[in-house]
Motif scaffolding. Structure first.
Motif, PDB file in Angstrom:
ATOM      1  N   ILE A  18       0.845  -1.205   0.000  1.00 42.27           N
ATOM      2  CA  ILE A  18       0.000   0.000   0.000  1.00 42.27           C
ATOM      3  C   ILE A  18       0.877   1.250   0.000  1.00 42.27           C
ATOM      4  CG2 ILE A  18      -1.593   1.360   1.414  1.00 42.27           C
ATOM      5  CD1 ILE A  18      -2.852  -1.324   2.299  1.00 42.27           C
ATOM      6  N   LEU A  19       1.908   1.262   0.845  1.00 42.92           N
ATOM      7  CA  LEU A  19       2.786   2.423   0.909  1.00 42.92           C
ATOM      8  C   LEU A  19       3.548   2.604  -0.407  1.00 42.92           C
ATOM      9  CD1 LEU A  19       4.060   4.749   2.413  1.00 42.92           C
ATOM     10  CD2 LEU A  19       5.645   3.137   3.507  1.00 42.92           C
ATOM     11  N   ALA A  20       4.031   1.508  -0.977  1.00 41.74           N
ATOM     12  CA  ALA A  20       4.763   1.578  -2.240  1.00 41.74           C
ATOM     13  C   ALA A  20       3.865   2.087  -3.366  1.00 41.74           C
ATOM     14  CB  ALA A  20       5.337   0.212  -2.602  1.00 41.74           C
ATOM     15  N   ALA A  21       2.608   1.640  -3.382  1.00 42.36           N
ATOM     16  CA  ALA A  21       1.677   2.086  -4.416  1.00 42.36           C
ATOM     17  C   ALA A  21       1.417   3.589  -4.299  1.00 42.36           C
ATOM     18  CB  ALA A  21       0.366   1.315  -4.309  1.00 42.36           C
ATOM     19  N   HIS A  22       1.263   4.082  -3.077  1.00 40.42           N
ATOM     20  CA  HIS A  22       1.024   5.513  -2.872  1.00 40.42           C
ATOM     21  C   HIS A  22       2.231   6.330  -3.347  1.00 40.42           C
ATOM     22  CE1 HIS A  22      -0.086   9.312  -1.075  1.00 40.42           C
ATOM     23  NE2 HIS A  22       1.062   9.322  -0.421  1.00 40.42           N
ATOM     24  N   LEU A  23       3.421   5.883  -2.998  1.00 40.67           N
ATOM     25  CA  LEU A  23       4.618   6.607  -3.407  1.00 40.67           C
ATOM     26  C   LEU A  23       4.804   6.567  -4.921  1.00 40.67           C
ATOM     27  CD1 LEU A  23       7.085   5.462  -0.601  1.00 40.67           C
ATOM     28  CD2 LEU A  23       5.968   7.670  -0.827  1.00 40.67           C
ATOM     29  N   GLY A  24       4.458   5.437  -5.526  1.00 37.86           N
ATOM     30  CA  GLY A  24       4.547   5.330  -6.976  1.00 37.86           C
ATOM     31  C   GLY A  24       3.606   6.312  -7.665  1.00 37.86           C
ATOM     32  N   ARG A  25       2.386   6.451  -7.140  1.00 41.32           N
ATOM     33  CA  ARG A  25       1.440   7.409  -7.718  1.00 41.32           C
ATOM     34  C   ARG A  25       1.922   8.846  -7.542  1.00 41.32           C
ATOM     35  NH1 ARG A  25      -2.335   3.779  -5.417  1.00 41.32           N
ATOM     36  NH2 ARG A  25      -2.485   5.098  -3.547  1.00 41.32           N
ATOM     37  N   ALA A  26       2.711   9.086  -6.490  1.00 45.04           N
ATOM     38  CA  ALA A  26       3.231  10.430  -6.230  1.00 45.04           C
ATOM     39  C   ALA A  26       4.447  10.753  -7.096  1.00 45.04           C
ATOM     40  CB  ALA A  26       3.591  10.570  -4.754  1.00 45.04           C
ATOM     41  N   GLY A  27       4.892   9.793  -7.908  1.00 43.61           N
ATOM     42  CA  GLY A  27       5.975  10.073  -8.840  1.00 43.61           C
ATOM     43  C   GLY A  27       7.340   9.558  -8.420  1.00 43.61           C
ATOM     44  N   PHE A  28       7.400   8.821  -7.297  1.00 40.45           N
ATOM     45  CA  PHE A  28       8.683   8.291  -6.848  1.00 40.45           C
ATOM     46  C   PHE A  28       8.990   6.976  -7.564  1.00 40.45           C
ATOM     47  CE2 PHE A  28       7.307  10.857  -3.236  1.00 40.45           C
ATOM     48  CZ  PHE A  28       8.438  11.609  -2.996  1.00 40.45           C
ATOM     49  N   SER A  29      10.284   6.680  -7.700  1.00 39.53           N
ATOM     50  CA  SER A  29      10.714   5.360  -8.158  1.00 39.53           C
ATOM     51  C   SER A  29      10.844   4.486  -6.914  1.00 39.53           C
ATOM     52  CB  SER A  29      12.059   5.463  -8.886  1.00 39.53           C
ATOM     53  OG  SER A  29      12.507   4.192  -9.272  1.00 39.53           O
ATOM     54  N   VAL A  30      10.045   3.435  -6.828  1.00 40.37           N
ATOM     55  CA  VAL A  30       9.918   2.674  -5.578  1.00 40.37           C
ATOM     56  C   VAL A  30      10.266   1.206  -5.796  1.00 40.37           C
ATOM     57  CG1 VAL A  30       8.394   2.116  -3.633  1.00 40.37           C
ATOM     58  CG2 VAL A  30       8.022   4.217  -4.933  1.00 40.37           C
ATOM     59  N   CYS A  31      11.000   0.627  -4.848  1.00 39.02           N
ATOM     60  CA  CYS A  31      11.209  -0.816  -4.807  1.00 39.02           C
ATOM     61  C   CYS A  31      10.911  -1.298  -3.393  1.00 39.02           C
ATOM     62  CB  CYS A  31      12.619  -1.192  -5.240  1.00 39.02           C
ATOM     63  SG  CYS A  31      13.929  -0.334  -4.362  1.00 39.02           S
ATOM     64  N   GLN A  32      10.789  -2.613  -3.217  1.00 45.84           N
ATOM     65  CA  GLN A  32      10.348  -3.157  -1.932  1.00 45.84           C
ATOM     66  C   GLN A  32      11.283  -4.258  -1.443  1.00 45.84           C
ATOM     67  OE1 GLN A  32       6.136  -4.261  -1.867  1.00 45.84           O
ATOM     68  NE2 GLN A  32       5.791  -3.069  -3.741  1.00 45.84           N
ATOM     69  N   ALA A  33      11.289  -4.457  -0.129  1.00 40.40           N
ATOM     70  CA  ALA A  33      12.021  -5.563   0.491  1.00 40.40           C
ATOM     71  C   ALA A  33      11.207  -6.060   1.677  1.00 40.40           C
ATOM     72  CB  ALA A  33      13.405  -5.117   0.943  1.00 40.40           C
ATOM     73  N   GLY A  34      11.142  -7.397   1.842  1.00 42.45           N
ATOM     74  CA  GLY A  34      10.317  -7.983   2.890  1.00 42.45           C
ATOM     75  C   GLY A  34      11.047  -8.298   4.169  1.00 42.45           C
ATOM     76  N   ASN A  35      12.376  -8.111   4.195  1.00 46.39           N
ATOM     77  CA  ASN A  35      13.139  -8.366   5.425  1.00 46.39           C
ATOM     78  C   ASN A  35      14.461  -7.602   5.353  1.00 46.39           C
ATOM     79  OD1 ASN A  35      15.129 -10.089   3.996  1.00 46.39           O
ATOM     80  ND2 ASN A  35      13.423 -11.544   3.866  1.00 46.39           N
ATOM     81  N   GLY A  36      15.205  -7.648   6.439  1.00 51.60           N
ATOM     82  CA  GLY A  36      16.448  -6.899   6.515  1.00 51.60           C
ATOM     83  C   GLY A  36      17.510  -7.382   5.545  1.00 51.60           C
ATOM     84  N   THR A  37      17.619  -8.698   5.379  1.00 48.89           N
ATOM     85  CA  THR A  37      18.638  -9.252   4.485  1.00 48.89           C
ATOM     86  C   THR A  37      18.404  -8.804   3.045  1.00 48.89           C
ATOM     87  OG1 THR A  37      18.854 -11.204   5.901  1.00 48.89           O
ATOM     88  CG2 THR A  37      19.697 -11.379   3.641  1.00 48.89           C
ATOM     89  N   GLU A  38      17.146  -8.926   2.602  1.00 50.12           N
ATOM     90  CA  GLU A  38      16.792  -8.507   1.246  1.00 50.12           C
ATOM     91  C   GLU A  38      17.013  -7.001   1.079  1.00 50.12           C
ATOM     92  OE1 GLU A  38      12.765  -8.349  -1.534  1.00 50.12           O
ATOM     93  OE2 GLU A  38      12.856  -9.728   0.182  1.00 50.12           O
ATOM     94  N   ALA A  39      16.687  -6.230   2.117  1.00 50.87           N
ATOM     95  CA  ALA A  39      16.855  -4.775   2.055  1.00 50.87           C
ATOM     96  C   ALA A  39      18.329  -4.400   1.931  1.00 50.87           C
ATOM     97  CB  ALA A  39      16.249  -4.120   3.289  1.00 50.87           C
TER      98      ALA A  39
END
Length: 467
Positions: A18-39
């Motif tokens: 949900i947060l990534a989708a909102h930021l994407g609509r606001a014009g940001f380039s967004v990627c996601q990570a589900g845990n610390g290692t992936e991040a």
């Protein structure tokens, strides 16, 4: 808000998406990570401006993520999120290096406000860094180069970086023209804007205009949606046109128009769009000769070469080889997960210094990677080198059995002593802080200082007996 790359880190998929989708609509380039290692793996690429991270995660905490990123030299700004409000947690997050802190559930308006603050902080930090360099003439060297040719080049980069001048970087393949271009961007007032590299020799000619300037939907077969193009993606930043000598003549005319008018016209559009972009171009070809042959426009050449920077090949600056070998060894060891001690046989050091490096730094990277993979117990021998390098004859030795001039090991020691002493000076004499910055133990730092003092190569700014 433009030119921020945002990473959203949360182990709860719904919140993250949900947060990534909102930021994407606001014009940001967004990627996601589900845990610390992936991040951390994603942050290690070095292109994330801001990470919005949950604190409680299954593998390690968001605060641990900040600490690991800072220890690895990653300069991403962090905004922490948690459902467990605690003053102590907030203080711990800020001490670890986070820029801001939010309590869940977060509101969209709050997230945007925090990102505004981070953007302003990063811009101010960039401007302060550039202004400080202009006033004091101080900046970090590219790799601690010692040759007069590269020191002169560094001075040129320091002068031109804060301006908006178009720069042409020339030099043989593999000399590091892309590194110079990125250094110019990072030391400019556009440092918080995008840096968009484009290899003009890798894009098919029939697609190049669309790639560079964009197109409107339906402008040609297959254009099922609009594309804004790389010039507009680089707005407020820098576009790096590598292999500019490969640009077709028809595109050279259009590029000249972009430089002169500071606008781009997408394929199929009648409307020009403003493009606030700095251009850095690079080539390993002789553009003057191409102009004489009618293969490159003279007016474009003069527009691109307002400021010309030439990167000399390694064979013309052999004093830089020890420092580069040392730098690449350490970097490759981290990438290849080689955490042990690394040693190089004396004859290997001499061979590396004597080799002409026709592929320059790019070839050296490959040689170092291969040697580390093949080395037994971290010891690099002649057998670990590629055949074309291994068969090079080491320099002739003098009567006492030593090679004429300093060996690579001696030059590496001298280079390392300078780096260590600079770190101590930057830490105002705090050796523990200097050791942490260098990524070595305090006892190792003292041992190296004593070794360098015994060899008589310790710079005057440090006395190893001081505690």
């Amino acid at each position: 808000m433009k030119s921020l790359e945002v990473l959203v880190v949360d182990d709860e998929p719904a919140i993250r998406q949900i947060l990534a989708a909102h930021l994407g609509r606001a014009g940001f380039s967004v990627c996601q990570a589900g845990n610390g290692t992936e991040a951390f793996e994603r942050l290690s690429r070095g292109d994330i401006d801001v990470a919005i991270s949950d604190i409680k995660m299954p593998d390690f905490t968001g605060i641990d993520l900040v600490r690991r990123a800072r220890a690895a030299g990653i300069e991403t700004s962090f905004i922490m999120m948690t459902a467990y409000a605690s003053v102590d947690t907030a203080i711990e997050a800020i001490k670890a290096g986070a820029s801001d802190y939010m309590i869940k559930p977060v509101r969209n308006e709050e997230v945007m406000h925090r990102l505004e603050k981070v953007r302003d902080m990063r811009r101010l930090s960039s401007e302060n860094r550039v202004l400080r360099n202009l006033v004091l003439g101080s900046r970090e060297p590219l790799f601690g180069f010692v040759s007069s040719a590269m020191k002169a080049l560094e001075r040129l980069v320091a002068k031109v970086a804060p301006t908006d001048s178009t720069v042409l970087v020339t030099g043989e393949s593999g000399t590091g023209k892309g590194v110079i271009a990125r250094q110019i961007h990072q030391n400019s007032l556009r440092a918080d804007g995008p840096f968009i590299p484009v290899n003009c020799g890798a894009i098919p000619e029939n697609l190049m205009e669309s790639e560079l300037f964009g197109h409107v939907k339906g402008s040609f077969t297959g254009a099922d949606k609009a594309r804004k193009g790389l010039f507009l993606e680089a707005d407020k930043g820098t576009i790096f046109l590598d292999e500019i000598g490969e640009l077709p003549l028809a595109l050279q005319v259009k590029l000249l128009h972009v430089i002169e008018e500071k606008t781009v016209r997408p394929v199929g559009s009648e409307q020009a769009r403003r493009a606030d972009v700095r251009i850095v171009a690079a080539t390993n070809r002789d553009l003057r000769q191409m102009v004489a042959e009618g293969k490159f426009r003279e007016d474009l050449y003069f527009r691109l070469s307002v400021f010309h920077v030439h990167v000399p090949p390694l064979r013309e600056r052999r004093q830089d080889i020890p420092g580069l070998v040392h730098f690449l060894l350490q970097r490759s060891a981290k990438r290849l997960n080689n955490g042990g001690e690394i040693s190089i046989d004396a004859d290997v050091e001499e061979i590396l210094s004597a080799y002409d490096w026709p592929g320059n730094v790019r070839e050296m990277e490959n040689v170092v990677d291969r040697a580390l993979i093949l080395a037994d117990e971290g010891r690099i021998t002649r057998a670990d080198l590629p055949p074309q390098v291994a068969r090079v004859a080491p320099p002739q030795r003098t009567g006492n059995g030593e090679a004429g001039g300093e060996s690579l090991r001696e030059q590496v020691r001298r280079f390392e002593s300078t780096v260590i002493c600079k770190a101590i000076a930057d830490a105002n004499g705090d050796r523990r802080a200097a050791a942490q910055k260098l990524g070595i133990g305090l006892s190792s730092l003292y041992r190296k200082l004593e070794e360098y003092e015994a060899l008589g190569i310790l710079p005057e700014l440090v006395d190893s007996r001081q505690r």
